[in-house]
Design an enzyme around this catalytic site. Structure first.
Site, PDB file in Angstrom:
ATOM      1  N   HIS A 251       0.826  -1.217   0.000  1.00  0.00           N
ATOM      2  CA  HIS A 251       0.000   0.000   0.000  1.00  0.00           C
ATOM      3  C   HIS A 251       0.863   1.271   0.000  1.00  0.00           C
ATOM      4  O   HIS A 251       0.515   2.271   0.640  1.00  0.00           O
ATOM      5  CB  HIS A 251      -0.942   0.024   1.210  1.00  0.00           C
ATOM      6  CG  HIS A 251      -1.942  -1.087   1.230  1.00  0.00           C
ATOM      7  ND1 HIS A 251      -3.207  -0.967   0.713  1.00  0.00           N
ATOM      8  CD2 HIS A 251      -1.860  -2.365   1.679  1.00  0.00           C
ATOM      9  CE1 HIS A 251      -3.863  -2.111   0.874  1.00  0.00           C
ATOM     10  NE2 HIS A 251      -3.059  -2.973   1.449  1.00  0.00           N
TER      11      HIS A 251
ATOM     12  N   ASN B 251     -10.256  -2.827   2.487  1.00  0.00           N
ATOM     13  CA  ASN B 251      -9.959  -2.834   1.055  1.00  0.00           C
ATOM     14  C   ASN B 251     -11.238  -2.603   0.252  1.00  0.00           C
ATOM     15  O   ASN B 251     -12.331  -2.570   0.807  1.00  0.00           O
ATOM     16  CB  ASN B 251      -9.365  -4.187   0.648  1.00  0.00           C
ATOM     17  CG  ASN B 251      -7.886  -4.317   1.011  1.00  0.00           C
ATOM     18  OD1 ASN B 251      -7.212  -3.317   1.221  1.00  0.00           O
ATOM     19  ND2 ASN B 251      -7.407  -5.538   1.070  1.00  0.00           N
TER      20      ASN B 251
ATOM     21  N   TYR C 143       0.939  -3.994  12.374  1.00  0.00           N
ATOM     22  CA  TYR C 143       0.889  -2.566  12.019  1.00  0.00           C
ATOM     23  C   TYR C 143       1.653  -1.686  12.999  1.00  0.00           C
ATOM     24  O   TYR C 143       2.297  -0.719  12.614  1.00  0.00           O
ATOM     25  CB  TYR C 143      -0.570  -2.119  11.886  1.00  0.00           C
ATOM     26  CG  TYR C 143      -1.246  -2.688  10.646  1.00  0.00           C
ATOM     27  CD1 TYR C 143      -1.447  -4.052  10.520  1.00  0.00           C
ATOM     28  CD2 TYR C 143      -1.658  -1.875   9.609  1.00  0.00           C
ATOM     29  CE1 TYR C 143      -2.046  -4.588   9.392  1.00  0.00           C
ATOM     30  CE2 TYR C 143      -2.263  -2.398   8.471  1.00  0.00           C
ATOM     31  CZ  TYR C 143      -2.459  -3.760   8.376  1.00  0.00           C
ATOM     32  OH  TYR C 143      -3.040  -4.288   7.255  1.00  0.00           O
TER      33      TYR C 143
HETATM   34 FE1  HDE Z   1      -2.378  -4.718   5.604  1.00  0.00          FE
HETATM   35  N1  HDE Z   1      -0.568  -3.878   6.019  1.00  0.00           N
HETATM   36  N2  HDE Z   1      -1.693  -6.502   6.283  1.00  0.00           N
HETATM   37  N3  HDE Z   1      -4.144  -5.630   5.073  1.00  0.00           N
HETATM   38  N4  HDE Z   1      -3.091  -2.989   4.914  1.00  0.00           N
HETATM   39  C1  HDE Z   1      -0.254  -2.595   5.821  1.00  0.00           C
HETATM   40  O1  HDE Z   1       0.858  -1.229   7.348  1.00  0.00           O
HETATM   41  C2  HDE Z   1      -0.555  -6.686   6.966  1.00  0.00           C
HETATM   42  C3  HDE Z   1      -4.465  -6.927   5.257  1.00  0.00           C
HETATM   43  C4  HDE Z   1      -4.346  -2.714   4.468  1.00  0.00           C
HETATM   44  O2  HDE Z   1      -3.240   3.553   3.944  1.00  0.00           O
HETATM   45  C5  HDE Z   1       1.075  -2.226   6.385  1.00  0.00           C
HETATM   46  O3  HDE Z   1       1.151   0.994   7.611  1.00  0.00           O
HETATM   47  C6  HDE Z   1      -0.456  -8.049   7.428  1.00  0.00           C
HETATM   48  C7  HDE Z   1      -5.858  -7.149   5.012  1.00  0.00           C
HETATM   49  C8  HDE Z   1      -4.442  -1.327   4.058  1.00  0.00           C
HETATM   50  O4  HDE Z   1      -1.585   3.411   5.381  1.00  0.00           O
HETATM   51  C9  HDE Z   1       1.555  -3.525   7.049  1.00  0.00           C
HETATM   52  C10 HDE Z   1      -1.595  -8.671   6.956  1.00  0.00           C
HETATM   53  C11 HDE Z   1      -6.361  -5.923   4.672  1.00  0.00           C
HETATM   54  C12 HDE Z   1      -3.187  -0.784   4.285  1.00  0.00           C
HETATM   55  C13 HDE Z   1       0.405  -4.461   6.741  1.00  0.00           C
HETATM   56  C14 HDE Z   1      -2.361  -7.698   6.244  1.00  0.00           C
HETATM   57  C15 HDE Z   1      -5.280  -4.990   4.700  1.00  0.00           C
HETATM   58  C16 HDE Z   1      -2.364  -1.844   4.829  1.00  0.00           C
HETATM   59  C17 HDE Z   1       2.026  -1.596   5.412  1.00  0.00           C
HETATM   60  C18 HDE Z   1      -1.994 -10.128   7.125  1.00  0.00           C
HETATM   61  C19 HDE Z   1      -7.804  -5.584   4.288  1.00  0.00           C
HETATM   62  C20 HDE Z   1      -2.729   0.628   4.006  1.00  0.00           C
HETATM   63  C21 HDE Z   1       2.188  -0.166   5.850  1.00  0.00           C
HETATM   64  C22 HDE Z   1      -2.048 -10.580   8.474  1.00  0.00           C
HETATM   65  C23 HDE Z   1      -8.727  -5.791   5.373  1.00  0.00           C
HETATM   66  C24 HDE Z   1      -2.993   1.550   5.158  1.00  0.00           C
HETATM   67  C25 HDE Z   1       1.350  -0.026   7.004  1.00  0.00           C
HETATM   68  C26 HDE Z   1      -2.578   2.955   4.801  1.00  0.00           C
HETATM   69  C27 HDE Z   1      -1.037  -1.674   5.226  1.00  0.00           C
HETATM   70  C28 HDE Z   1       0.413  -5.725   7.187  1.00  0.00           C
HETATM   71  C29 HDE Z   1      -3.569  -8.009   5.599  1.00  0.00           C
HETATM   72  C30 HDE Z   1      -5.459  -3.612   4.371  1.00  0.00           C
HETATM   73  C31 HDE Z   1       2.892  -4.022   6.631  1.00  0.00           C
HETATM   74  C32 HDE Z   1       0.690  -8.644   8.223  1.00  0.00           C
HETATM   75  C33 HDE Z   1      -6.610  -8.467   5.154  1.00  0.00           C
HETATM   76  C34 HDE Z   1      -5.660  -0.623   3.488  1.00  0.00           C
HETATM   77  O5  HDE Z   1       1.722  -3.362   8.421  1.00  0.00           O
END
Ligand code: HDE
Length: 690
Positions: free
Chosen positions: A74, A146, A360
């Site tokens: 993202h 999402n 996060y």
């Molecule tokens: Fe994320 N995800 N994610 N994700 N995600 C990040 O956090 C992560 C997941 C989502 O505009 C990171 O600040 C793991 C699902 C959005 O700043 C990180 C897992 C969904 C955004 C991270 C998931 C999301 C992130 C990267 C599996 C939909 C952007 C930078 C366990 C429900 C937020 C950050 C923004 C961002 C990890 C799965 C949505 C790396 C470990 C499921 C919208 O922390």
């Protein structure tokens, strides 16, 4: 030189010093006025630069550190401020202050693509992030979702594998922002649990026309908790007021060339012109008995709950009404945390959600470089906050007194004892008994129903229009055709698709020119579910021009009356009229007047618009017949299934562009009525679909 004290309104009235009084002067970061910002300090006009030039060194030192690590996923995003207003009373379900009817809560929203880097394009085929930070009166609630209601994986332990596979390949560093490459499909074809999400990803859901015309989803099952401590399961939805709209693939590819910032610009301009984007927040609420009766597990993030089974109840409205003042300070530094939850909302045991709860916080520490990232204005709660966490890098607060531990009795001695536990308002994790199976042996295991990887992929496919099904089949063909080196991957993927729908599998195999492989063994046999209209984009479009952009091509000799009439009709329908001419300076109209253009034809192709009008005279048509960009303008608008309104004199241009008569090709009078939709029936005539 006088120093004055000014109030910084953006920072809650905090006191800041600014050198120079009412006329700000350049200073160093430590307030020393700078006398010369044009020349570094040298020993003689042609001599070496001196180490003592603290002005130069501070400036370059700061510049060298202007970038922070981009988000691992993202990375590319656009943000905006807004307000959420609760419109329904759900006190029976949740005690959260943010849901109290009439309550208005400030929000910050960041939309993003997932795979590309921060400088990549806005329109790859990709999932979009839809992250909302509610600055509620009881602390920040972050709904980090999402634009697709399901996810690729069921368990957080697979996330690094997914992300490594989809991002640019490790050795060659391409592609920058797309899934159409070897490693992604290698991984996906070996992960049947991703099949449902792949159906969504290969559909037009990943080609949104605008961030304003896509849905958002919390994805996981969460819990709502009322004042009595009673919990209900909930899924969160964002429904765009403008309805759903997507682009078609060829148009999307061309948009990458026409405007890398297509979505960012669209969002910025909409807010800037007061056309505030809006979404309604919806909830699907259900209980344990419902959960147990379903053929899927509600804790499995690869599954959705059909809206026909649990209708979406709208409980509030989100309005984005203010652009950021500074991209870095706000959009880049905003730190979303699924752990930001408030009394009245709670987590479920979804194993994907549980994994996110750790990730996060850790990411923000590494991205923003300090555990004090919550003090950055965009992240700080708007309600009072305080505890005994102290010090650390970039501590910007100055806590007073000795109270940095708890319990303490300092108050009894006349000192400030600091904050106390709030037993009444405090967040209390909901009692396990009201939820899911929370106890058991320690096992690396998934629940039984998680083994069904295909039923909902089938549900999704069968809920699409014929045309949408063709897009899905074509996308699989396109993406798998990009798998160059690993010849076993496409057949393995098609073998999985046979469990979804035989016709889909056959179309993809035909499109790739490979034999239909044997069906993959399913971990659990899929079941048929009733089709759901809510899953189709085309069934959820709105017949409106509101918020759309209409390109109007004109040239020397264009009839002034005809041009004015089209512009007026478009604006009356609340769309944006964008004038395009061979020269941006404009063209001379039939009445001799000069009309300025908003865009030059060569750089303003029709893919930037929802529909186009071509308002030309005989003279203008004759000139533009020799202009490739003009012919392409009409040809692409037709190929991208858009309405084309044309003056009678423009006919030869349409003929040269291969535009054939159909309901979407109209005279200027009929144009606005046609312009609010796309003409999907035209598609088989303009391209080969799988
Ligand atoms: Fe994320 N995800 N994610 N994700 N995600 C990040 O956090 C992560 C997941 C989502 O505009 C990171 O600040 C793991 C699902 C959005 O700043 C990180 C897992 C969904 C955004 C991270 C998931 C999301 C992130 C990267 C599996 C939909 C952007 C930078 C366990 C429900 C937020 C950050 C923004 C961002 C990890 C799965 C949505 C790396 C470990 C499921 C919208 O922390």
């Amino acid at each position: 030189m006088t120093d004055s004290t000014t109030r910084n309104p953006g920072n809650g009235g905090e006191t800041h010093q600014r050198a120079g009084g009412d006329v700000p002067v350049l200073t160093t970061n430590h307030g020393v006025p700078i006398g010369d910002n044009q020349n570094s300090l040298k020993s003689g006009a042609r001599g070496p630069t001196l180490l003592e030039d603290f002005v130069l060194r501070e400036k370059i030192f700061h510049f060298d550190h202007e970038r922070i690590p981009e988000r691992i996923v993202h990375a590319r995003g656009s943000g905006a401020h807004g307000v959420f207003e609760a419109t329904d009373d759900i006190a029976d379900l949740s005690k959260a202050a943010v849901f109290a009817k009439g309550e208005k809560t400030e929000v910050f929203v960041r939309f993003s693509t997932v795979a590309g880097g921060a400088g990549s394009v806005d329109t790859p085929r990709d999932v979009r992030g839809f992250a909302v930070k509610f600055y509620t009166s009881e602390g920040n609630w972050d709904l980090v979702g999402n634009n697709i209601p399901v996810f690729f994986i069921q368990d957080a332990i697979k996330f690094p594998d997914l992300v490594h596979a989809v991002k640019m390949e490790a050795d060659r560093a391409y592609p920058q922002a797309g899934s159409a490459h070897d490693t992604f499909w290698d991984w996906a074809s070996l992960m049947p649990e991703s099949t449902h999400m792949l159906m969504w990803a290969m559909s037009d859901r990943t080609l949104p026309r605008s961030l304003r015309t896509m849905e958002g989803f919390g994805v996981h099952t969460f819990k709502l908790v009322n004042a009595e401590g009673k919990a209900s399961f909930v899924k969160f939805h964002w429904k765009p007021r403008l309805g759903l709209q997507s682009t078609v693939w060829d148009e999307t590819l061309k948009l990458q060339a026409a405007d890398n910032d297509y979505h960012r610009r669209d969002l910025w301009e909409a807010i800037d012109t007061g056309a505030f984007p809006q979404w309604d927040l919806g909830i699907q609420v259900f209980d344990e008995a419902f959960a147990r009766a379903q053929p899927y597990d509600v804790l499995d993030a690869t599954k959705l709950i059909p809206e026909e089974d649990v209708p979406v109840r709208l409980i509030g409205t989100l309005t984005l009404n203010r652009n950021v003042d500074n991209f870095f300070a706000e959009t880049e530094q905003v730190a979303f945390l699924p752990t930001n939850i408030v009394p009245g909302i709670d987590f479920s045991n979804d194993p994907l959600l549980q994994g996110r709860l750790f990730s996060y916080l850790d990411t923000q520490n590494s991205r923003l470089g300090t555990t004090n990232f919550h003090q950055i204005p965009i992240n700080a709660p708007r309600c009072p906050f305080g505890n005994f966490q102290r010090d650390g890098k970039m501590q910007t607060q100055v806590p007073k007194g000795r109270a940095n531990y708890e319990p303490n009795s300092l108050a009894e001695h006349g000192e400030d004892g600091g904050p106390r536990e709030s037993v009444e308002r405090g967040f209390a994790t909901v009692n396990a008994a009201t939820g899911d199976d929370e106890q058991g042996d320690k096992l690396r295991i998934r629940a039984d129903l998680f083994a069904d990887h295909y039923s909902q992929a089938r549900l999704f496919y069968r809920s699409q229009t014929e045309n949408e099904q063709a897009h899905i089949a074509s996308s699989f063909v396109f993406e798998l055709s990009k798998v160059g080196l690993l010849d076993k991957v496409p057949p393995r993927m098609v073998a999985n698709l046979r469990n979804v729908d035989e016709d889909l599998a056959k179309r993809v195999a035909d499109g790739l020119g490979i034999d239909l492989p044997e069906k993959a063994a399913a971990a659990r046999e899929p079941v048929d579910m009733d089709a759901s209209d809510a899953l189709s984009i085309q069934k959820n479009m709105k017949d409106t021009l509101e918020g759309r952009a209409i390109g109007i091509l004109f040239a020397d000799g264009t009839d002034a009356g005809e041009l004015d009439a089209v512009v007026a009709a478009v604006e009356a329908a609340e769309a944006k009229a964008v004038l395009i001419a061979p020269k941006v300076g404009g063209a001379t109209l039939s009445d001799g007047s000069m009309r300025k253009a908003d865009g030059q034809l060569a750089g303003t192709p029709s893919q930037l618009f929802d529909a186009v009008a071509i308002v030309l005279s005989d003279q203008g048509t004759k000139a533009l017949l020799k202009e490739g960009a003009a012919v392409q303008f009409a040809m692409d608008a037709f190929g991208h299934l858009k309405a084309i309104g044309a003056s009678a004199a423009a006919k030869p241009l349409l003929d040269k562009a291969g535009v054939e008569a159909d309901a979407g090709v109209t005279d200027l009078d009929g144009f606005v009525a046609a312009a609010s939709r796309r003409f999907y029936d035209r598609e088989p005539g303009v391209r080969t679909l799988a």
